[in-house]
Design a protein around this motif. Structure first.
Motif, mmCIF file in Angstrom:
data_model
loop_
_atom_site.group_PDB
_atom_site.id
_atom_site.type_symbol
_atom_site.label_atom_id
_atom_site.label_comp_id
_atom_site.label_asym_id
_atom_site.label_seq_id
_atom_site.Cartn_x
_atom_site.Cartn_y
_atom_site.Cartn_z
ATOM 1 N N LEU A 135 2.380 1.716 -3.351
ATOM 2 C CA LEU A 135 1.414 2.236 -4.331
ATOM 3 C C LEU A 135 1.226 3.739 -4.156
ATOM 4 O O LEU A 135 1.140 4.489 -5.144
ATOM 5 C CB LEU A 135 0.083 1.501 -4.200
ATOM 6 N N ARG A 136 1.109 4.169 -2.879
ATOM 7 C CA ARG A 136 0.965 5.606 -2.650
ATOM 8 C C ARG A 136 2.197 6.355 -3.144
ATOM 9 O O ARG A 136 2.089 7.440 -3.736
ATOM 10 C CB ARG A 136 0.750 5.862 -1.151
ATOM 11 N N GLU A 137 3.326 5.791 -2.910
ATOM 12 C CA GLU A 137 4.573 6.424 -3.367
ATOM 13 C C GLU A 137 4.593 6.508 -4.883
ATOM 14 O O GLU A 137 4.968 7.539 -5.454
ATOM 15 C CB GLU A 137 5.768 5.611 -2.862
ATOM 16 N N MET A 138 4.158 5.426 -5.527
ATOM 17 C CA MET A 138 4.139 5.411 -6.994
ATOM 18 C C MET A 138 3.110 6.419 -7.528
ATOM 19 O O MET A 138 3.355 7.080 -8.540
ATOM 20 C CB MET A 138 3.814 4.000 -7.501
ATOM 21 N N LYS A 139 1.925 6.542 -6.846
ATOM 22 C CA LYS A 139 0.911 7.508 -7.283
ATOM 23 C C LYS A 139 1.437 8.929 -7.160
ATOM 24 O O LYS A 139 1.222 9.776 -8.052
ATOM 25 C CB LYS A 139 -0.364 7.345 -6.458
ATOM 26 N N THR A 140 2.141 9.187 -6.053
ATOM 27 C CA THR A 140 2.717 10.526 -5.875
ATOM 28 C C THR A 140 3.704 10.835 -6.986
ATOM 29 O O THR A 140 3.704 11.935 -7.558
ATOM 30 C CB THR A 140 3.407 10.616 -4.500
ATOM 31 N N LYS A 141 4.549 9.865 -7.286
ATOM 32 C CA LYS A 141 5.525 10.078 -8.356
ATOM 33 C C LYS A 141 4.841 10.248 -9.701
ATOM 34 O O LYS A 141 5.283 11.050 -10.535
ATOM 35 C CB LYS A 141 6.499 8.901 -8.395
ATOM 36 N N LEU A 142 3.745 9.489 -9.907
ATOM 37 C CA LEU A 142 3.021 9.606 -11.172
ATOM 38 C C LEU A 142 2.388 10.986 -11.302
ATOM 39 O O LEU A 142 2.417 11.602 -12.385
ATOM 40 C CB LEU A 142 1.952 8.516 -11.248
ATOM 41 N N ASP A 143 1.811 11.483 -10.195
ATOM 42 C CA ASP A 143 1.222 12.829 -10.214
ATOM 43 C C ASP A 143 2.295 13.874 -10.524
ATOM 44 O O ASP A 143 2.052 14.832 -11.273
ATOM 45 C CB ASP A 143 0.560 13.143 -8.873
ATOM 46 N N GLU A 144 3.468 13.667 -9.931
ATOM 47 C CA GLU A 144 4.565 14.603 -10.186
ATOM 48 C C GLU A 144 4.972 14.559 -11.652
ATOM 49 O O GLU A 144 5.247 15.594 -12.271
ATOM 50 C CB GLU A 144 5.761 14.253 -9.302
ATOM 51 N N ASP A 151 2.969 13.756 -14.134
ATOM 52 C CA ASP A 151 1.898 14.394 -14.903
ATOM 53 C C ASP A 151 2.052 15.913 -14.887
ATOM 54 O O ASP A 151 1.861 16.585 -15.915
ATOM 55 C CB ASP A 151 0.530 14.004 -14.337
ATOM 56 N N SER A 208 0.839 -1.205 0.000
ATOM 57 C CA SER A 208 0.000 0.000 0.000
ATOM 58 C C SER A 208 0.869 1.248 0.000
ATOM 59 O O SER A 208 0.616 2.206 -0.744
ATOM 60 C CB SER A 208 -0.909 -0.015 1.228
#
Length: 304
Positions: free
Chosen positions: A249-258, A260, A246
């Motif tokens: 995943l949050r770390e990956m979502k943060t990186k993905l948002d960055e 974007d 979990s």
């Protein structure tokens, strides 16, 4: 005689005298050199008084142009006495290594061969020092040299106990063994296996119960565990593994948002660059039109 010897020993000739000083078994007074008081070495006979001297002793006298040490004749001849030399070489002597324990006795002429220090002369004096034939720099009494050559010399030839490689003892142990593929080595994990062939160590580590291996959730941040403990770890760490996943995943979502946001910023920047390019093209087209108009006017003026 004593006075002559004392005079001779104190003169500059003393450094070159040299009769035999061995342990003679029989009486040798008649063979003594009047100058050095030892048994004559290469006996030389003077023509004046017929006395025998060591060749080196009397040669020093003649070289310095001194008179005969006995009769004082100034001009005298000297001749090597081969017969007397044979008699001297037949005198019985003890080995020069007598104090070490050698009980050999024989003719003086055979003493050199008996005490020869050549390591190959196995029949020679067993108490004389001989140099190791393997060139290790050590020397031993002949009676001990065989043990050194066979068991102790670092330069003796040996064959690796684990393969067919042959070299000196020191090279086999210091250079070959550390890389010999058949050399037995202990498991680096101290699993209890101590005789694994070096070439098979990789296969052993693939099965070693104490080898560190990655948890299947290593990508989520879990650490390494001994192979024997991995199953228990997996069974007992379900909740922690879910938390790791979990968090990952949050770390990956943060990186993905960055990423974007970076893409949007780059798109805005690209659009701005496109606008600048279009404006530059418009300006270039206007300049081209002005150039053509000026060229037309110049052509018209040239015709007038």
């Amino acid at each position: 005689r004593f006075c002559k010897a004392t005079y001779f020993a104190s003169s500059k000739m003393a450094a070159n005298v040299g009769g035999y000083e061995h342990d003679f078994i029989e009486k040798v007074q008649e063979f003594e050199c009047p100058l050095c008081l030892h048994v004559t070495r290469e006996p030389s006979l003077t023509g004046c008084c017929g006395q025998h001297f060591c060749h080196s002793c009397i040669s020093q006298v003649t070289t310095d142009r001194e008179p005969c040490p006995l009769c004082k004749e100034e001009n005298f001849t000297v001749l090597l006495d081969k017969k007397q030399n044979r008699r001297v070489l037949e005198l019985k002597v003890s080995c020069t290594m007598k104090e070490r324990g050698c009980d050999w006795t024989g003719e003086l002429g055979h003493l050199t061969a008996h005490t020869d220090s050549d390591v190959q002369n196995s029949g020679g004096c067993q108490y004389v020092d001989v140099v190791c034939s393997n060139k290790c720099g050590e020397s031993f009494q002949r009676r001990n040299i065989r043990v050194h050559l066979m068991k102790c010399c670092p330069n003796r030839q040996i064959v690796c106990k684990y393969c067919d490689y042959q070299d000196t003892y020191i090279n086999v142990h210091d250079k070959h063994y550390p890389k010999c593929l058949q050399y037995p080595v202990p498991c680096p994990n101290n699993c209890g296996i101590v005789n694994v062939e070096r070439s098979l160590m990789s296969a052993h580590l693939d099965e070693c119960p104490k080898q560190l291996v990655e948890c299947e959730f290593a990508h989520a941040g879990c650490t390494k565990f001994c192979r024997q403990d991995l199953k228990k770890h997996t069974e007992q760490s379900t909740q922690s593994h879910l938390s790791m996943v979990s968090s990952k995943l949050r770390e990956m979502k943060t990186k993905l948002d960055e990423r974007d946001e970076e893409v949007r910023e780059l798109k805005i920047s690209l659009d701005a660059r496109d606008k600048e390019v279009r404006e530059l093209k418009t300006r270039v087209a206007a300049r081209d039109k002005e150039v053509r108009e000026l060229k037309t006017r110049l052509d018209a003026r040239d015709k007038e």
